[in-house]
Every structure is written in C-alpha cells, then in structure tokens.
Motif scaffolding. Structure first.
Motif, PDB file in Angstrom:
ATOM      1  N   TRP A  37     186.990-115.180  46.290  1.00  0.00           N
ATOM      2  CA  TRP A  37     186.934-116.345  47.174  1.00  0.00           C
ATOM      3  C   TRP A  37     187.834-117.473  46.659  1.00  0.00           C
ATOM      4  N   MET A  38     187.885-117.645  45.338  1.00  0.00           N
ATOM      5  CA  MET A  38     188.742-118.695  44.766  1.00  0.00           C
ATOM      6  C   MET A  38     190.211-118.410  45.047  1.00  0.00           C
ATOM      7  N   VAL A  39     190.601-117.129  44.917  1.00  0.00           N
ATOM      8  CA  VAL A  39     191.982-116.755  45.201  1.00  0.00           C
ATOM      9  C   VAL A  39     192.304-116.977  46.679  1.00  0.00           C
ATOM     10  N   ILE A  40     191.401-116.524  47.550  1.00  0.00           N
ATOM     11  CA  ILE A  40     191.602-116.689  48.989  1.00  0.00           C
ATOM     12  C   ILE A  40     191.700-118.166  49.354  1.00  0.00           C
ATOM     13  N   GLY A  41     190.779-118.969  48.807  1.00  0.00           N
ATOM     14  CA  GLY A  41     190.784-120.394  49.109  1.00  0.00           C
ATOM     15  C   GLY A  41     192.041-121.087  48.630  1.00  0.00           C
ATOM     16  N   SER A  42     192.471-120.771  47.408  1.00  0.00           N
ATOM     17  CA  SER A  42     193.682-121.380  46.857  1.00  0.00           C
ATOM     18  C   SER A  42     194.909-121.004  47.681  1.00  0.00           C
ATOM     19  N   PHE A  43     194.998-119.724  48.015  1.00  0.00           N
ATOM     20  CA  PHE A  43     196.118-119.253  48.822  1.00  0.00           C
ATOM     21  C   PHE A  43     196.124-119.958  50.185  1.00  0.00           C
ATOM     22  N   GLY A  44     194.959-120.059  50.806  1.00  0.00           N
ATOM     23  CA  GLY A  44     194.868-120.690  52.118  1.00  0.00           C
ATOM     24  C   GLY A  44     195.224-122.164  52.088  1.00  0.00           C
ATOM     25  N   ALA A  99     206.722-121.590  46.922  1.00  0.00           N
ATOM     26  CA  ALA A  99     206.753-120.924  45.617  1.00  0.00           C
ATOM     27  C   ALA A  99     205.333-120.589  45.156  1.00  0.00           C
ATOM     28  N   GLY A 100     204.421-121.561  45.310  1.00  0.00           N
ATOM     29  CA  GLY A 100     203.025-121.303  44.950  1.00  0.00           C
ATOM     30  C   GLY A 100     202.394-120.231  45.812  1.00  0.00           C
ATOM     31  N   TYR A 101     202.769-120.215  47.076  1.00  0.00           N
ATOM     32  CA  TYR A 101     202.279-119.207  48.023  1.00  0.00           C
ATOM     33  C   TYR A 101     202.675-117.797  47.571  1.00  0.00           C
ATOM     34  N   ILE A 102     203.923-117.665  47.106  1.00  0.00           N
ATOM     35  CA  ILE A 102     204.399-116.361  46.642  1.00  0.00           C
ATOM     36  C   ILE A 102     203.610-115.900  45.424  1.00  0.00           C
ATOM     37  N   LEU A 103     203.440-116.810  44.463  1.00  0.00           N
ATOM     38  CA  LEU A 103     202.755-116.448  43.229  1.00  0.00           C
ATOM     39  C   LEU A 103     201.281-116.140  43.478  1.00  0.00           C
ATOM     40  N   LEU A 104     200.634-116.941  44.332  1.00  0.00           N
ATOM     41  CA  LEU A 104     199.234-116.676  44.667  1.00  0.00           C
ATOM     42  C   LEU A 104     199.089-115.420  45.516  1.00  0.00           C
ATOM     43  N   GLY A 105     200.150-115.086  46.264  1.00  0.00           N
ATOM     44  CA  GLY A 105     200.112-113.883  47.091  1.00  0.00           C
ATOM     45  C   GLY A 105     199.923-112.630  46.262  1.00  0.00           C
ATOM     46  N   ALA A 106     200.441-112.641  45.022  1.00  0.00           N
ATOM     47  CA  ALA A 106     200.258-111.491  44.147  1.00  0.00           C
ATOM     48  C   ALA A 106     198.776-111.284  43.852  1.00  0.00           C
ATOM     49  N   ALA A 107     198.085-112.377  43.562  1.00  0.00           N
ATOM     50  CA  ALA A 107     196.653-112.291  43.274  1.00  0.00           C
ATOM     51  C   ALA A 107     195.873-111.895  44.523  1.00  0.00           C
ATOM     52  N   LEU A 108     196.274-112.422  45.678  1.00  0.00           N
ATOM     53  CA  LEU A 108     195.582-112.076  46.922  1.00  0.00           C
ATOM     54  C   LEU A 108     195.752-110.590  47.228  1.00  0.00           C
ATOM     55  N   GLY A 109     196.972-110.086  47.032  1.00  0.00           N
ATOM     56  CA  GLY A 109     197.247-108.684  47.304  1.00  0.00           C
ATOM     57  C   GLY A 109     196.474-107.743  46.398  1.00  0.00           C
TER      58      GLY A 109
END
Length: 306
Positions: free
Chosen positions: A92-99, A179-189
């Motif tokens: 949930w933290m990863v999803i929230g941060s990414f969003g 840039a943050g979106y790309i890096l967080l996308g790795a964790a989301l994926g």
C-alpha cells in the motif's frame, strides 16, 4: 504525456508486463499493426490528449482539467482491472507513493502547458527520464548526451524572448516527478501484477488533484460538455496509450520502446502546432531535436540490464 507507462528511456529498470488481461485483450484488436507503430500511436494519443486538455483550460482551468483526467481514468482502470484491496502495508505504501507522484507530475505538467507551448513543456519535462538514464554513469558518451540535452534546453529557454519562467519551473518540476515515477514504478512492478496496482495508484493521484480541481473549477466539473471532454482527455492520455504500449511491449525489446518514446517532445511540438496553433521559433525546434537526439542516444547506447 503518458502517465501510465511503466517503462521509460535508456537504462531504467525494465517492468514486468502481463501476457493477458482485459487491457491487453483490447489492444490486440490492433494486432495487424506492427508493434513500433502501436508505440507511436500511443505517443500521438498522449500528446493530442494534452492538446485537447489545454483547450479545456478556459472552462475548467488547468487544475480542473487534470482532475477530470485522473478521476475518470481511475474509474476506467478500476472497472477494467477490479483490483483487490487485500494488500500488505508495504505494498500500500508503494502504491500510495507512486500514485501521489503520478498526481503531482500531472498537476505540474498541466500548469506548465498553461504558461508555455506544449512542445516546450514536454521537452523540459523529458529531462526527468533522461536524467534517470544517465545518472550515475561514468562513461564519457553519456556525459555527451547530457550536455546535448542541456544545450537544447538552454536554447529552448533563451530564444525569441524565452519562455515564461513559471511555466519552465512547472515543467522541470513535472520532469523531477517523472524521474520519481520511473524509480517507484520498479517497486510497483515488483509488488503488483497486471494493471491492478496502477489502477489503485491512479486513485491516489486523483485524490491528490481533486481538492485543487474543485477549488479552481467548482461546479464546472459537472457540466456535461466538460465531462465529455474530460472523458476524451482521459481516454487519449491514459487508457488508449496504456493499452497500445502494453501490447507493443509484449513483442519489442524495452530499449526499442525507449527509443520510440524519445520522440515524444517532437510529437508534442507538432501536436501543439496542429491543434493549438502554437508555433515554435526555428531555433526552438532545433532545441527540441537536441533533447530528442540526446534521449535516443542515451537509450541506444545504454548498457544492457543484468
């Protein structure tokens, strides 16, 4: 810009894409179209969507328009993917941060195109993924790409009286968020599958934008004409490109995808010219192509992922 693409230009982490699913099934209707063409169609869709969105600013404002886009896109993705809410706290933290980063990126980008031409805004914003591609590299060639991009940006902002500083700052802020979106996308994926995590993340992005949109546009957001235009923006900027790119990534290497995505600034400049009649100075076109070439170069020469 595509706020749902989970693979970006050179050297960024490769994302895991589903082999099947409702969005992928919809994209397979375009099965006769070569995968590179699907990516280019997605890029055109994103930038035409941004141009259409800018035309809504006089009625709903920049904040109201981005709110409509994110809220309606979130609703579509929730219906399509029907994500489960039974997730652990870290997910949930990863999803929230990414969003939240996704929402901030779109808020900044729409404020940018409120003040400067679409092509210029996307060119400046593209420094975000380009920085991710070359950051930390010790190869002289990557430094050359970075210098080429920097020269392009300097030319872009100084020619013909320059650009409004507030628009430039918002575009650069959108790039930092990208840039943050790309890096967080790795964790989301790594923590979610298919588009389910993205659907939930889009809800967080929409929630971030909603207070700003309501404050600026008020009841105009409920106008049927505005809602219809907002739905078109959501489809053009989020749902359609996501479907096309997702299908293309099933058959083409991420590096090829990144090269094709590098054409976004040029496509944005053309969309701004055709749809919004935003003419760039000839030297600004040179600046756009400097950033495009830098992005293609960084992608083409990136070291293979290990």
């Amino acid at each position: 810009m595509g706020d749902v693409v989970m693979a970006q230009v050179g050297g960024t982490p490769e994302r895991r894409y589903p082999r099947s699913g409702p969005v992928s099934s919809a994209a397979r209707a375009f099965g006769a179209i070569p995968p590179p063409a699907l990516v280019l169609l997605g890029v055109v869709s994103v930038q035409v969507g941004a141009a259409v969105a800018k035309q809504l600013f006089t009625t709903a404002g920049a904040m109201g328009t981005v709110t409509l886009r994110l809220v309606l896109a979130a609703l579509v993705l929730l219906v399509v993917w029907r994500p489960s809410l039974r997730l652990d706290r870290r997910t949930w933290m990863v999803i929230g941060s990414f969003g939240l980063v996704l929402g901030a990126m779109n808020l900044c980008f729409y404020q940018a195109i409120k003040h400067i031409p679409l092509g210029a805004a996307v060119t400046l914003e593209f420094l975000g993924p380009l920085a991710v591609a070359v950051f930390g590299s010790r190869r002289w060639l990557d430094g050359l790409w970075a210098l080429l991009a920097a020269g392009g940006v300097l030319l872009l902002t100084r020619v013909d009286g320059g650009l409004e500083p507030v628009g430039v700052l918002f575009a650069l802020a959108a790039g930092a968020c990208w840039a943050g979106y790309i890096l967080l996308g790795a964790a989301l994926g790594s923590r979610t599958s298919d588009g389910r995590g993205l659907a939930l993340a889009m809800v967080f992005g929409a929630a971030l934008a909603l207070p700003f949109g309501v404050a600026e546009a008020g009841t105009a957001l409920l106008d049927p004409v505005v809602l219809a235009a907002g739905a078109a923006v959501a489809l053009l900027s989020s749902v359609v490109p996501y479907s096309l790119e997702l299908e293309a990534l099933r058959t083409i290497p991420p590096r090829v995808f990144g090269i094709l995505m590098s054409l976004e600034p040029a496509v944005a400049a053309v969309a701004g010219l055709v749809v919004l009649h935003e003419a760039l100075h000839p030297a600004q076109w040179v600046a756009v192509f400097c950033v495009v070439l830098a992005s293609i170069g960084a992608t083409r020469t990136a070291r293979p992922e290990v």
